[in-house]
Scaffold this motif. Structure first.
Motif, PDB file in Angstrom:
ATOM      1  N   GLY A 201       0.847  -1.185   0.000  1.00 51.01           N
ATOM      2  CA  GLY A 201       0.000   0.000   0.000  1.00 51.01           C
ATOM      3  C   GLY A 201       0.883   1.236   0.000  1.00 51.01           C
ATOM      4  N   LEU A 202       0.256   2.396  -0.010  1.00 48.80           N
ATOM      5  CA  LEU A 202       0.965   3.650  -0.281  1.00 48.80           C
ATOM      6  C   LEU A 202       2.247   3.855   0.536  1.00 48.80           C
ATOM      7  CD1 LEU A 202       1.208   6.488  -1.541  1.00 48.80           C
ATOM      8  CD2 LEU A 202      -0.251   7.311   0.322  1.00 48.80           C
TER       9      LEU A 202
ATOM     10  N   GLU B 181      -5.415  10.083   0.249  1.00 50.84           N
ATOM     11  CA  GLU B 181      -5.309   8.971  -0.709  1.00 50.84           C
ATOM     12  C   GLU B 181      -5.591   7.640  -0.039  1.00 50.84           C
ATOM     13  OE1 GLU B 181      -1.479   8.977  -2.513  1.00 50.84           O
ATOM     14  OE2 GLU B 181      -1.788   7.121  -3.662  1.00 50.84           O
ATOM     15  N   ASN B 182      -5.088   7.504   1.191  1.00 53.21           N
ATOM     16  CA  ASN B 182      -5.026   6.185   1.820  1.00 53.21           C
ATOM     17  C   ASN B 182      -5.350   6.361   3.310  1.00 53.21           C
ATOM     18  OD1 ASN B 182      -2.998   4.756   3.646  1.00 53.21           O
ATOM     19  ND2 ASN B 182      -2.830   3.445   1.847  1.00 53.21           N
TER      20      ASN B 182
ATOM     21  N   HIS C 273      -5.953  12.486  -5.864  1.00 51.71           N
ATOM     22  CA  HIS C 273      -6.705  11.461  -5.133  1.00 51.71           C
ATOM     23  C   HIS C 273      -7.979  11.988  -4.469  1.00 51.71           C
ATOM     24  CE1 HIS C 273      -3.371   9.050  -6.247  1.00 51.71           C
ATOM     25  NE2 HIS C 273      -2.536   9.798  -5.545  1.00 51.71           N
TER      26      HIS C 273
ATOM     27  N   ASN D  43      -5.276   4.200  -7.603  1.00 51.09           N
ATOM     28  CA  ASN D  43      -6.115   3.916  -6.433  1.00 51.09           C
ATOM     29  C   ASN D  43      -6.456   2.431  -6.339  1.00 51.09           C
ATOM     30  OD1 ASN D  43      -8.035   7.021  -6.819  1.00 51.09           O
ATOM     31  ND2 ASN D  43      -5.977   6.683  -6.033  1.00 51.09           N
TER      32      ASN D  43
ATOM     33  N   SER E 149      -6.030   1.931  -2.554  1.00 50.99           N
ATOM     34  CA  SER E 149      -6.242   3.138  -1.742  1.00 50.99           C
ATOM     35  C   SER E 149      -7.709   3.407  -1.458  1.00 50.99           C
ATOM     36  CB  SER E 149      -5.624   4.346  -2.460  1.00 50.99           C
ATOM     37  OG  SER E 149      -4.248   4.136  -2.681  1.00 50.99           O
TER      38      SER E 149
END
Ligand code: GUN
Ligand code: ZN
Length: 440
Positions: free
Chosen positions: A86-87, A229-230, A265, A291, A296
């Protein structure tokens, strides 16, 4: 002076959301688009313009304004399609190590050229771009865009904490670099400078204040960053800025939200945030392939429409998995489908062209095929390969007699099935910028 014969598609206004209608859609099948020696569009007509014009007959192909990618990272071609994170882990494991290499001016110059040529080969003739924290990487992008005559918005990335030391600047040094880059490049040719805060995590409040002041000191600067975003990132920002009402509010408090602000985002926003986006005129650069790839979240486009804030479309490579805005729009449709909404082709393509241009205050220059606009053009095959050719033939067969739905059906199928392989040629300011070597 030259003229291109093709099916012309662009937009005169924002199309309707939801059920597709022809509102704002300008469809001129089998027309000649005329381009003057000044690199601008001179007009369009059905009649052959005659031998005074150098004529390119591409009948049966689709001519559109070049796409505008409103959020993409030049150095991240190195990490596109990196597995498993993930991010925040993706940044730490892949992206930050790759960006460190851009301290080398020769490497970053070669990468900038390769990146812009790749954008053109995917049908994007203008972009809002992150380089790295290194001044040389911004310099390289501006120089490469100037050499190609491309419309580019970029700026040295600001980050003075929570990143590897080799990627951290400091407030005073960063300010000097920005001032110097602004003097050299902002408003030079088709380049414009963007104050580039990577995201709230990697800038101290003092650096954010410097960035906000910079934007107020120089007319016409853009601002680009990431927001909401996350979910882990949102929680981290909340812990770093306990006084802020929300992630977006961190930027608002530092004078960074305005009509030339582009925020990637915007998934985890609330109604107050969306009203703030509307009132400031800032735009969200929706990045669906990123995404989905980074897991995300699903952007709520309907809520953006309801709130009345701007949405453009972005590849966000290397979180995103393709520079093709056609592939990106196909992903955008699927994101909305997962939310129970439907993204029509007109809204989608408008976001990649005129909508993005207007959001950037560049509606007079790019994003449409009206007279006076720069001839930033992309020529597409309607179909590549047997399945797409079959589907297009079916759509074409249904066209006569039901133009409104039939045209949308054809363009939607193209948008969903096409990618960079469909791109036959591109022009920037009326000059050839890309030509595919083989047939469709
Ligand atoms: N947030 C901060 N930096 C980045 C980046 O490089 N890519 C994405 N997708 N999000 C970010
Ligand atoms: Zn990004």
């Amino acid at each position: 002076m030259f003229a291109i014969r093709a099916d012309l598609l662009d937009f005169t206004a924002a199309p309707s959301w939801g059920t597709p209608t022809l509102q704002g859609v300008r469809w001129r099948p089998d027309h000649w688009l005329l381009v003057g020696d000044d690199g601008r569009i001179a007009g369009a007509q059905t009649a052959d313009p005659g031998p005074d014009w150098q004529r390119h007959d591409h009948r049966g192909r689709l001519l559109m304004p070049g796409f505008i990618d409103t959020h993409v990272h030049a150095p991240q071609l190195d990490v596109i399609a990196s597995y498993g994170t993930g991010l925040l882990d993706w940044l730490a494991n892949y992206t930050f190590p790759a960006e460190q290499r851009h301290a080398d001016p020769a490497l970053t110059a070669a990468a900038a050229a390769e990146f812009l040529d790749a954008l053109l080969a995917h049908g994007s003739t203008a972009a809002v771009v992150f380089p790295t924290v290194h001044k040389a990487s911004a310099e390289a992008l501006f120089a490469a865009a100037a050499a190609r005559g491309m419309r580019l918005i970029a700026g040295k990335v600001l980050m003075d904490r929570h990143a590897p030391p080799a990627l951290c600047d400091d407030v005073e040094g960063a300010e000097r670099d920005c001032e110097d880059l602004i003097q050299r490049w902002h408003g030079q040719g088709r380049n414009a400078y963007a104050v580039t805060v990577r995201f709230a995590v990697t800038s101290t409040p003092r650096q954010l204040a410097m960035a906000g002041a910079l934007g107020q000191r120089h007319a016409g600067l853009y601002m680009q960053t990431h927001v909401a975003e996350n979910r882990d990132e949102v929680a981290l920002v909340a812990s770093l800025f306990p006084d802020a009402r929300s992630y977006l509010d961190v930027y608002a408090r530092h004078g960074l939200l305005h009509e030339r602000a582009v925020l990637a985002h915007g998934i985890w926003l609330d109604a107050t945030d969306r009203a703030l986006l509307r009132d400031s005129g800032a735009q969200i650069a929706h990045s669906p392939s990123s995404n989905l790839f980074l897991g995300s979240g699903l952007f709520d486009w309907q809520a953006a429409i309801d709130a009345g804030h701007r949405v453009s479309i972005a590849s966000d490579v290397g979180g995103g998995t393709s520079l093709s805005l056609l592939r990106t729009l196909a992903e955008a449709y699927k994101v909305q489908a997962l939310r129970g909404a439907r993204l029509n082709a007109w809204t989608a393509l408008h976001a990649a062209t005129r909508g993005a241009a207007e959001g950037l205050g560049l509606g007079g220059e790019i994003g449409h095929l009206g007279a006076g606009a720069m001839a930033d053009l992309v020529l597409w095959d309607w179909a590549c390969g047997p399945v797409a050719r079959h589907r297009d033939a079916v759509a074409r067969g249904a066209l006569p007699g039901c133009t409104e739905q039939g045209l949308h059906a054809r363009v939607f199928a193209w948008m969903t099935l096409a990618d960079e392989r469909n791109l036959a040629a591109a022009w920037v300011a009326g000059r050839p910028a890309y030509r595919r070597e083989t047939g469709p």
